[in-house]
Design an enzyme around this catalytic site. Sequence first.
Site, PDB file in Angstrom:
ATOM      1  N   GLY A 224       1.592  -0.256   3.431  1.00  0.00           N
ATOM      2  CA  GLY A 224       2.410   0.606   2.840  1.00  0.00           C
ATOM      3  C   GLY A 224       2.403   0.059   1.391  1.00  0.00           C
ATOM      4  O   GLY A 224       3.664   0.338   0.463  1.00  0.00           O
TER       5      GLY A 224
ATOM      6  N   ASP B 243      -5.510   4.235   7.605  1.00  0.00           N
ATOM      7  CA  ASP B 243      -4.404   4.720   8.530  1.00  0.00           C
ATOM      8  C   ASP B 243      -4.047   3.641   9.492  1.00  0.00           C
ATOM      9  O   ASP B 243      -4.874   3.374  10.547  1.00  0.00           O
ATOM     10  CB  ASP B 243      -4.890   6.104   9.114  1.00  0.00           C
ATOM     11  CG  ASP B 243      -3.637   6.620  10.100  1.00  0.00           C
ATOM     12  OD1 ASP B 243      -2.797   5.929  10.224  1.00  0.00           O
ATOM     13  OD2 ASP B 243      -3.885   7.640  10.911  1.00  0.00           O
TER      14      ASP B 243
ATOM     15  N   SER C  76      14.592  -3.451   9.316  1.00  0.00           N
ATOM     16  CA  SER C  76      15.792  -2.739   8.623  1.00  0.00           C
ATOM     17  C   SER C  76      17.058  -3.387   9.282  1.00  0.00           C
ATOM     18  O   SER C  76      16.974  -3.689  10.405  1.00  0.00           O
ATOM     19  CB  SER C  76      15.364  -1.358   9.051  1.00  0.00           C
ATOM     20  OG  SER C  76      16.688  -0.492   8.658  1.00  0.00           O
TER      21      SER C  76
ATOM     22  N   TYR D 283      13.881   5.735  14.415  1.00  0.00           N
ATOM     23  CA  TYR D 283      13.367   4.661  13.372  1.00  0.00           C
ATOM     24  C   TYR D 283      14.183   3.442  14.008  1.00  0.00           C
ATOM     25  O   TYR D 283      13.536   2.437  13.874  1.00  0.00           O
ATOM     26  CB  TYR D 283      14.130   5.369  12.072  1.00  0.00           C
ATOM     27  CG  TYR D 283      14.062   4.114  10.809  1.00  0.00           C
ATOM     28  CD1 TYR D 283      12.847   4.210  10.094  1.00  0.00           C
ATOM     29  CD2 TYR D 283      15.070   3.357  10.385  1.00  0.00           C
ATOM     30  CE1 TYR D 283      12.472   3.508   9.128  1.00  0.00           C
ATOM     31  CE2 TYR D 283      15.056   2.740   9.459  1.00  0.00           C
ATOM     32  CZ  TYR D 283      13.799   2.519   8.676  1.00  0.00           C
ATOM     33  OH  TYR D 283      13.426   1.834   7.519  1.00  0.00           O
TER      34      TYR D 283
ATOM     35  N   ALA E 291      15.004   2.491  16.843  1.00  0.00           N
ATOM     36  CA  ALA E 291      14.266   1.791  18.049  1.00  0.00           C
ATOM     37  C   ALA E 291      12.858   1.114  17.418  1.00  0.00           C
ATOM     38  O   ALA E 291      12.554   0.275  18.002  1.00  0.00           O
ATOM     39  CB  ALA E 291      14.074   2.910  19.049  1.00  0.00           C
ATOM     40  N   ALA E 292      12.365   1.758  16.770  1.00  0.00           N
ATOM     41  CA  ALA E 292      10.872   1.253  16.048  1.00  0.00           C
ATOM     42  C   ALA E 292      11.381  -0.085  15.461  1.00  0.00           C
ATOM     43  O   ALA E 292      10.469  -0.880  15.722  1.00  0.00           O
ATOM     44  CB  ALA E 292      10.170   2.340  15.368  1.00  0.00           C
ATOM     45  N   LYS E 293      12.397   0.076  14.648  1.00  0.00           N
ATOM     46  CA  LYS E 293      12.493  -1.214  13.663  1.00  0.00           C
ATOM     47  C   LYS E 293      13.062  -2.504  14.670  1.00  0.00           C
ATOM     48  O   LYS E 293      12.856  -3.531  14.452  1.00  0.00           O
ATOM     49  CB  LYS E 293      13.533  -1.020  12.611  1.00  0.00           C
ATOM     50  CG  LYS E 293      12.930  -0.067  11.558  1.00  0.00           C
ATOM     51  CD  LYS E 293      11.547  -0.604  11.137  1.00  0.00           C
ATOM     52  CE  LYS E 293      11.392   0.112   9.617  1.00  0.00           C
ATOM     53  NZ  LYS E 293       9.911  -0.555   9.018  1.00  0.00           N
TER      54      LYS E 293
HETATM   55  P1  NAP Z   1       7.935   4.033   1.172  1.00  0.00           P
HETATM   56  O1  NAP Z   1       7.967   4.013  -0.301  1.00  0.00           O
HETATM   57  O2  NAP Z   1       7.783   5.443   1.650  1.00  0.00           O
HETATM   58  O3  NAP Z   1       6.722   3.184   1.612  1.00  0.00           O
HETATM   59  C1  NAP Z   1       6.021   3.246   2.824  1.00  0.00           C
HETATM   60  C2  NAP Z   1       4.590   3.581   2.551  1.00  0.00           C
HETATM   61  O4  NAP Z   1       4.063   3.402   3.909  1.00  0.00           O
HETATM   62  C3  NAP Z   1       4.276   4.835   1.834  1.00  0.00           C
HETATM   63  O5  NAP Z   1       3.376   4.516   0.741  1.00  0.00           O
HETATM   64  C4  NAP Z   1       3.519   5.462   3.081  1.00  0.00           C
HETATM   65  O6  NAP Z   1       2.672   6.462   2.567  1.00  0.00           O
HETATM   66  C5  NAP Z   1       2.920   4.373   3.885  1.00  0.00           C
HETATM   67  N1  NAP Z   1       2.370   4.809   5.090  1.00  0.00           N
HETATM   68  C6  NAP Z   1       3.014   5.649   5.949  1.00  0.00           C
HETATM   69  N2  NAP Z   1       2.393   6.068   6.927  1.00  0.00           N
HETATM   70  C7  NAP Z   1       1.192   5.120   6.997  1.00  0.00           C
HETATM   71  C8  NAP Z   1       0.106   5.019   7.839  1.00  0.00           C
HETATM   72  N3  NAP Z   1      -0.045   5.564   8.953  1.00  0.00           N
HETATM   73  N4  NAP Z   1      -0.887   4.071   7.359  1.00  0.00           N
HETATM   74  C9  NAP Z   1      -0.700   3.340   6.088  1.00  0.00           C
HETATM   75  N5  NAP Z   1       0.422   3.551   5.308  1.00  0.00           N
HETATM   76  C10 NAP Z   1       1.419   4.430   5.880  1.00  0.00           C
HETATM   77  O7  NAP Z   1       9.111   3.197   1.681  1.00  0.00           O
HETATM   78  P2  NAP Z   1       9.844   1.886   1.256  1.00  0.00           P
HETATM   79  O8  NAP Z   1      11.336   2.424   1.126  1.00  0.00           O
HETATM   80  O9  NAP Z   1       9.105   1.070   0.408  1.00  0.00           O
HETATM   81  O10 NAP Z   1       9.870   1.226   2.740  1.00  0.00           O
HETATM   82  C11 NAP Z   1       8.707   0.057   2.925  1.00  0.00           C
HETATM   83  C12 NAP Z   1       9.397  -0.449   4.383  1.00  0.00           C
HETATM   84  O11 NAP Z   1      10.605  -1.098   4.182  1.00  0.00           O
HETATM   85  C13 NAP Z   1       9.322   0.474   5.417  1.00  0.00           C
HETATM   86  O12 NAP Z   1       8.870  -0.077   6.650  1.00  0.00           O
HETATM   87  C14 NAP Z   1      10.794   0.977   5.618  1.00  0.00           C
HETATM   88  O13 NAP Z   1      11.140   1.404   6.924  1.00  0.00           O
HETATM   89  C15 NAP Z   1      11.529  -0.506   5.243  1.00  0.00           C
HETATM   90  N6  NAP Z   1      12.731  -0.496   4.650  1.00  0.00           N
HETATM   91  C16 NAP Z   1      13.076   0.367   3.704  1.00  0.00           C
HETATM   92  C17 NAP Z   1      14.421   0.410   3.482  1.00  0.00           C
HETATM   93  C18 NAP Z   1      14.899   1.146   1.961  1.00  0.00           C
HETATM   94  O14 NAP Z   1      16.155   1.390   1.843  1.00  0.00           O
HETATM   95  N7  NAP Z   1      13.893   1.663   0.921  1.00  0.00           N
HETATM   96  C19 NAP Z   1      15.611  -0.107   3.911  1.00  0.00           C
HETATM   97  C20 NAP Z   1      15.091  -0.965   5.157  1.00  0.00           C
HETATM   98  C21 NAP Z   1      13.782  -0.987   5.368  1.00  0.00           C
HETATM   99  P3  NAP Z   1       2.967   8.102   2.530  1.00  0.00           P
HETATM  100  O15 NAP Z   1       3.953   7.935   1.259  1.00  0.00           O
HETATM  101  O16 NAP Z   1       1.645   8.570   2.138  1.00  0.00           O
HETATM  102  O17 NAP Z   1       3.530   8.481   3.753  1.00  0.00           O
END
Ligand code: NAP
Length: 247
Positions: A8, A54, A130, A144, A146-148
């Site tokens: 990610g 992926d 999360s 979401y 459940a996965a987390k």
């Molecule tokens: P983000 O900007 O959407 O980053 C997630 C990245 O994962 C994106 O670049 C996405 O690519 C990539 N991804 C999706 N499917 C994939 C796959 N099959 N293989 C490889 N990469 C893949 O989100 P973020 O806010 O930085 O979140 C990062 C992590 O923190 C996540 O696990 C999220 O659940 C967790 N989190 C975030 C928050 C928040 O408030 N932001 C809070 C709690 C937890 P695409 O964009 O091309 O789909």
Amino acid sequence: MKSLIVTGAAGGIGSQIAKQASEKNYRVGLMDLDEKKLEDLAKLIPNSFALPTDITDEESVTESINGFGSSIDALVNCAGIVRFGGLLEQDIKDFRDVINVNLLGCFIVSCAVARVMIKHGEGNIVNISSISGGKHPAIHSGAYAAAKAGIVMLTEQMSLEWGKEGIRVNAISPGFINTGMAASHYKNQKEREKREDMVPLGRLGSSEDVAKVVMFLLSEDSSYVHGENILIDGGVMNSVLANIGRD
Ligand code: NAP
């Protein structure tokens, strides 16, 4: 120079983790779906390399890991997606995709990397869950939570199975973080202020707040922390009764 893979990595939190790791002299493998985004990012982060992958596809993961080199010191599982909707309205494909990317992807990449780490007798893994993966699922967030929650338990299991192999494993649970998948939500000023009011520290979190804790977990400063899930939420998970108030 130590080496780290971040999944990610093109996202809001992942790119900040990659940046801070590079500043701490890591060689960083940027793992994400979009090759162009990764190549642009690699130009901005010294000693980083695009690993278009992926993470739900075992072959794609194996190919990237083999291409990264023979030793991997650390892994941060940061890739994630969310598909909103009430449980009764959930499209099965959305539910499956969320489990596949957040939970199965974390499992696939961790096992592939752990096999490399075990050969070297050491390693460090940080999984990103999360606050909604603990006792507080967010309403209408499909699979979401459940996965987390699965990530937290998988982290504990990894810590039990891989600790004696020299691999330290922990999870973090970010709260209201103003980046990536949540950024558009906080563009709505009313929504942003409502959330800020709920947080005892009085502000939303940033990608920097999250990455700094990841750096701590990757460092020797946390050498006896293992199988933990650290909340990075400004105290919001403790605030349920505070938000009720007292006259
Ligand atoms: P983000 O900007 O959407 O980053 C997630 C990245 O994962 C994106 O670049 C996405 O690519 C990539 N991804 C999706 N499917 C994939 C796959 N099959 N293989 C490889 N990469 C893949 O989100 P973020 O806010 O930085 O979140 C990062 C992590 O923190 C996540 O696990 C999220 O659940 C967790 N989190 C975030 C928050 C928040 O408030 N932001 C809070 C709690 C937890 P695409 O964009 O091309 O789909």
